[in-house]
Structures are given as structure tokens and as C-alpha cells.
Write a protein that holds these residues in place. Structure first.
Motif, PDB file in Angstrom:
ATOM      1  N   ALA A 102       0.836  -1.208   0.000  1.00  0.00           N
ATOM      2  CA  ALA A 102       0.000   0.000   0.000  1.00  0.00           C
ATOM      3  C   ALA A 102       0.871   1.259   0.000  1.00  0.00           C
ATOM      4  O   ALA A 102       0.561   2.250  -0.681  1.00  0.00           O
ATOM      5  N   GLN A 103       1.971   1.228   0.765  1.00  0.00           N
ATOM      6  CA  GLN A 103       2.892   2.367   0.790  1.00  0.00           C
ATOM      7  C   GLN A 103       3.473   2.627  -0.597  1.00  0.00           C
ATOM      8  O   GLN A 103       3.586   3.777  -1.031  1.00  0.00           O
ATOM      9  N   LYS A 104       3.843   1.552  -1.300  1.00  0.00           N
ATOM     10  CA  LYS A 104       4.399   1.703  -2.652  1.00  0.00           C
ATOM     11  C   LYS A 104       3.364   2.313  -3.598  1.00  0.00           C
ATOM     12  O   LYS A 104       3.699   3.149  -4.440  1.00  0.00           O
ATOM     13  N   VAL A 105       2.097   1.917  -3.462  1.00  0.00           N
ATOM     14  CA  VAL A 105       1.042   2.507  -4.302  1.00  0.00           C
ATOM     15  C   VAL A 105       0.947   4.001  -4.016  1.00  0.00           C
ATOM     16  O   VAL A 105       0.860   4.820  -4.938  1.00  0.00           O
ATOM     17  N   GLY A 106       1.003   4.375  -2.750  1.00  0.00           N
ATOM     18  CA  GLY A 106       0.960   5.788  -2.381  1.00  0.00           C
ATOM     19  C   GLY A 106       2.131   6.568  -2.962  1.00  0.00           C
ATOM     20  O   GLY A 106       1.953   7.668  -3.509  1.00  0.00           O
ATOM     21  N   GLU A 107       3.332   5.991  -2.863  1.00  0.00           N
ATOM     22  CA  GLU A 107       4.524   6.650  -3.415  1.00  0.00           C
ATOM     23  C   GLU A 107       4.398   6.839  -4.923  1.00  0.00           C
ATOM     24  O   GLU A 107       4.696   7.929  -5.448  1.00  0.00           O
ATOM     25  N   GLU A 108       3.952   5.775  -5.597  1.00  0.00           N
ATOM     26  CA  GLU A 108       3.819   5.853  -7.058  1.00  0.00           C
ATOM     27  C   GLU A 108       2.717   6.830  -7.455  1.00  0.00           C
ATOM     28  O   GLU A 108       2.831   7.524  -8.475  1.00  0.00           O
ATOM     29  N   ALA A 109       1.659   6.931  -6.661  1.00  0.00           N
ATOM     30  CA  ALA A 109       0.581   7.887  -6.953  1.00  0.00           C
ATOM     31  C   ALA A 109       1.092   9.318  -6.857  1.00  0.00           C
ATOM     32  O   ALA A 109       0.807  10.151  -7.720  1.00  0.00           O
ATOM     33  N   VAL A 110       1.871   9.596  -5.831  1.00  0.00           N
ATOM     34  CA  VAL A 110       2.439  10.941  -5.658  1.00  0.00           C
ATOM     35  C   VAL A 110       3.373  11.266  -6.822  1.00  0.00           C
ATOM     36  O   VAL A 110       3.311  12.370  -7.401  1.00  0.00           O
ATOM     37  N   GLU A 111       4.226  10.306  -7.210  1.00  0.00           N
ATOM     38  CA  GLU A 111       5.148  10.537  -8.321  1.00  0.00           C
ATOM     39  C   GLU A 111       4.389  10.759  -9.638  1.00  0.00           C
ATOM     40  O   GLU A 111       4.791  11.580 -10.463  1.00  0.00           O
ATOM     41  N   THR A 112       3.278  10.055  -9.809  1.00  0.00           N
ATOM     42  CA  THR A 112       2.456  10.230 -11.020  1.00  0.00           C
ATOM     43  C   THR A 112       1.839  11.628 -11.050  1.00  0.00           C
ATOM     44  O   THR A 112       1.838  12.295 -12.089  1.00  0.00           O
ATOM     45  N   VAL A 113       1.349  12.095  -9.901  1.00  0.00           N
ATOM     46  CA  VAL A 113       0.752  13.440  -9.823  1.00  0.00           C
ATOM     47  C   VAL A 113       1.809  14.498 -10.114  1.00  0.00           C
ATOM     48  O   VAL A 113       1.558  15.461 -10.861  1.00  0.00           O
ATOM     49  N   ILE A 114       2.996  14.325  -9.572  1.00  0.00           N
ATOM     50  CA  ILE A 114       4.079  15.292  -9.808  1.00  0.00           C
ATOM     51  C   ILE A 114       4.401  15.366 -11.301  1.00  0.00           C
ATOM     52  O   ILE A 114       4.523  16.456 -11.874  1.00  0.00           O
ATOM     53  N   GLU A 115       4.506  14.194 -11.932  1.00  0.00           N
ATOM     54  CA  GLU A 115       4.828  14.177 -13.372  1.00  0.00           C
ATOM     55  C   GLU A 115       3.673  14.698 -14.222  1.00  0.00           C
ATOM     56  O   GLU A 115       3.896  15.237 -15.302  1.00  0.00           O
ATOM     57  N   ALA A 116       2.435  14.551 -13.744  1.00  0.00           N
ATOM     58  CA  ALA A 116       1.276  15.074 -14.489  1.00  0.00           C
ATOM     59  C   ALA A 116       1.330  16.593 -14.576  1.00  0.00           C
ATOM     60  O   ALA A 116       0.852  17.186 -15.550  1.00  0.00           O
ATOM     61  N   MET A 117       1.928  17.232 -13.562  1.00  0.00           N
ATOM     62  CA  MET A 117       2.008  18.692 -13.550  1.00  0.00           C
ATOM     63  C   MET A 117       3.245  19.205 -14.270  1.00  0.00           C
ATOM     64  O   MET A 117       3.422  20.408 -14.421  1.00  0.00           O
ATOM     65  N   ASP A 118       4.089  18.293 -14.729  1.00  0.00           N
ATOM     66  CA  ASP A 118       5.286  18.649 -15.480  1.00  0.00           C
ATOM     67  C   ASP A 118       4.992  18.505 -16.971  1.00  0.00           C
ATOM     68  O   ASP A 118       3.903  18.129 -17.369  1.00  0.00           O
ATOM     69  N   ASN A 119       5.941  18.798 -17.815  1.00  0.00           N
ATOM     70  CA  ASN A 119       5.747  18.706 -19.265  1.00  0.00           C
ATOM     71  C   ASN A 119       6.432  17.503 -19.893  1.00  0.00           C
ATOM     72  O   ASN A 119       6.561  17.426 -21.101  1.00  0.00           O
ATOM     73  N   ASN A 120       6.882  16.558 -19.062  1.00  0.00           N
ATOM     74  CA  ASN A 120       7.592  15.405 -19.581  1.00  0.00           C
ATOM     75  C   ASN A 120       6.637  14.208 -19.669  1.00  0.00           C
ATOM     76  O   ASN A 120       6.420  13.495 -18.692  1.00  0.00           O
ATOM     77  N   ASP A 121       6.064  14.014 -20.845  1.00  0.00           N
ATOM     78  CA  ASP A 121       5.086  12.934 -21.027  1.00  0.00           C
ATOM     79  C   ASP A 121       5.700  11.556 -20.823  1.00  0.00           C
ATOM     80  O   ASP A 121       5.044  10.636 -20.339  1.00  0.00           O
ATOM     81  N   GLU A 122       6.973  11.409 -21.188  1.00  0.00           N
ATOM     82  CA  GLU A 122       7.643  10.117 -21.025  1.00  0.00           C
ATOM     83  C   GLU A 122       7.707   9.724 -19.551  1.00  0.00           C
ATOM     84  O   GLU A 122       7.403   8.587 -19.183  1.00  0.00           O
ATOM     85  N   LEU A 123       8.088  10.673 -18.690  1.00  0.00           N
ATOM     86  CA  LEU A 123       8.139  10.392 -17.248  1.00  0.00           C
ATOM     87  C   LEU A 123       6.744  10.172 -16.673  1.00  0.00           C
ATOM     88  O   LEU A 123       6.548   9.332 -15.792  1.00  0.00           O
ATOM     89  N   PHE A 124       5.775  10.915 -17.178  1.00  0.00           N
ATOM     90  CA  PHE A 124       4.393  10.724 -16.716  1.00  0.00           C
ATOM     91  C   PHE A 124       3.922   9.299 -17.016  1.00  0.00           C
ATOM     92  O   PHE A 124       3.345   8.628 -16.160  1.00  0.00           O
ATOM     93  N   LEU A 125       4.172   8.817 -18.238  1.00  0.00           N
ATOM     94  CA  LEU A 125       3.769   7.458 -18.596  1.00  0.00           C
ATOM     95  C   LEU A 125       4.543   6.420 -17.783  1.00  0.00           C
ATOM     96  O   LEU A 125       3.982   5.393 -17.377  1.00  0.00           O
ATOM     97  N   TYR A 126       5.802   6.679 -17.533  1.00  0.00           N
ATOM     98  CA  TYR A 126       6.638   5.776 -16.733  1.00  0.00           C
ATOM     99  C   TYR A 126       6.060   5.636 -15.322  1.00  0.00           C
ATOM    100  O   TYR A 126       5.885   4.527 -14.808  1.00  0.00           O
ATOM    101  N   GLU A 127       5.794   6.770 -14.692  1.00  0.00           N
ATOM    102  CA  GLU A 127       5.260   6.736 -13.318  1.00  0.00           C
ATOM    103  C   GLU A 127       3.837   6.172 -13.293  1.00  0.00           C
ATOM    104  O   GLU A 127       3.467   5.463 -12.350  1.00  0.00           O
ATOM    105  N   SER A 128       3.049   6.466 -14.314  1.00  0.00           N
ATOM    106  CA  SER A 128       1.690   5.903 -14.401  1.00  0.00           C
ATOM    107  C   SER A 128       1.742   4.385 -14.491  1.00  0.00           C
ATOM    108  O   SER A 128       0.927   3.680 -13.883  1.00  0.00           O
ATOM    109  N   SER A 129       2.709   3.877 -15.249  1.00  0.00           N
ATOM    110  CA  SER A 129       2.884   2.423 -15.372  1.00  0.00           C
ATOM    111  C   SER A 129       3.273   1.811 -14.030  1.00  0.00           C
ATOM    112  O   SER A 129       2.751   0.754 -13.644  1.00  0.00           O
TER     113      SER A 129
END
Length: 197
Positions: A141-168
Motif C-alpha cells: 500500500a505504501q508503494k502505491v501511495g509513493e507511485e501515486a504521488v510521483e504520477t501526480v508530480i509528473e502530471a504537472m510537469d511537461n515530460n510525457d515520457e516520465l508521466f507514462l513511466y510513473e503511471s505504469s
């Protein structure tokens, strides 16, 4: 519907589960079977061996409840979508190809199966999945939380590659969390369908 029956007055009818989209069986209809199917909303065939109309489930109770009928581009094959009641094959299997009639979510189903296998094998030295499961649900559950935060951070950035990576990463860890709780994507599908209006 314009249907081209063959010289014996029959047309092939491919039976498909309306939900899973799996092909369940192949049967044949004559005009009378087609009309009875439309009238009763239970799939009826012309049995070539019995030389009579045959409603699937008339003896077993495993009916094929009609959802829709489509004609192919040449008007000589029907696609019949159904909601099956029980197994379709007379041998007791879900399909006439002895396959399980379950939902398939493409590569996500493959990932679910890989996670299941790795958890069952418990090889914590070689498998990240097995090692994370060994640490328990709180760590997953902690890992899901960490990955969710990283996905949100990348969503607010302009790097689509990192956003898809973190979403995966998020989705992969979420699939693990689902299994740790005893659920699968099918359970999520059922919940979302229940909310759909």
C-alpha cells in the motif's frame, strides 16, 4: 435483416458473450430458428443431427439469452451476442473450445497472471513481486501511495515520457495491491458497472 441462407436453408451463427466478447460456440440457424430466437430472446438453432429446431438450454437449462444479432458484410454469417446462463458446451465447458469464459483485459490480464505466479512461487531472491508481498500489505500500500504521488508530480510537469513511466509503476503496484486484498480487475469492473447509469 437480409440473410443469405445456404442451399440447405442454413446460415452459420457465431455465438459471442456480450460482456467478455469471447466466442462460445458455432451453430446454424434456418429462417424459423432465426425468427424464434428474435421472438423468445433465447437462441434457437436448427440441429443438423436431429433435423429439428433446438433451443440451447432446453434440456440443460443453460440458455443463451439474446442481446443482439448482426449480419456480416456478405449477409451469410450471423454474429449473435448473448448472455449465457451456465456453460455453453454440451461437455460442460464454458466454450466449445474448452476455454474459460472470463473477461480479458489484454496485457493487464497477463500482468495479473504474472503477479499471481510470482506470489505463488515465493522466490524472493529473483522476484520483486514476491519480495514485496513477503513484506506485507502495508508495504504494498505504501508503494502505491509513493507511485501515486510521483504520477501526480509528473502530471504537472511537461515530460510525457516520465508521466507514462510513473503511471505504469502506479498501475503495476495497484494490481499487486488488488491481489494482496484478494481482488482482481474483474472486481473493479463490477464496481464501476454498478455505478454506471
Amino acid at each position: 435483416m437480409d440473410i443469405k441462407y445456404d442451399t440447405n436453408g442454413l446460415v452459420p451463427a457465431i455465438i459471442q458473450d456480450a460482456t467478455t466478447k469471447n466466442v462460445l460456440m458455432l451453430g446454424y440457424m434456418n429462417e424459423e430458428a432465426y425468427k424464434k430466437t428474435l421472438e423468445t430472446k433465447q437462441v434457437t438453432f436448427f440441429s443438423r443431427s436431429k433435423q429439428r429446431l433446438w433451443t440451447k438450454g432446453e434440456e440443460s437449462g443453460n440458455f443463451l439469452n439474446l442481446v443482439s444479432i448482426k449480419n456480416d458484410c456478405d449477409n451469410d454469417t450471423l454474429l449473435v451476442q448473448v448472455n449465457p446462463v451456465g456453460p455453453t458446451c454440451h461437455k460442460g465447458t464454458d466454450t466449445c473450445w474448452a476455454e474459460e469464459n472470463k473477461s480479458n483485459y489484454g496485457f493487464f490480464s497477463t500482468l495479473e497472471n504474472v503477479i499471481t505466479e510470482r506470489v505463488a512461487n515465493k522466490d524472493t531472491n529473483k522476484s520483486y513481486v514476491a519480495s514485496l508481498f513477503e513484506k506485507g500489505i502495508n508495504k504494498i500500500a505504501q508503494k502505491v501511495g509513493e507511485e501515486a504521488v510521483e504520477t501526480v508530480i509528473e502530471a504537472m510537469d511537461n515530460n510525457d515520457e516520465l508521466f507514462l513511466y510513473e503511471s505504469s509503476d502506479l498501475l503495476f503496484h495497484y494490481l499487486m495491491l488488488l491481489q494482496a486484498k484478494g481482488f482482481t480487475l474483474k472486481d473493479i469492473e463490477a464496481e464501476l458497472k454498478g455505478r454506471h447509469k
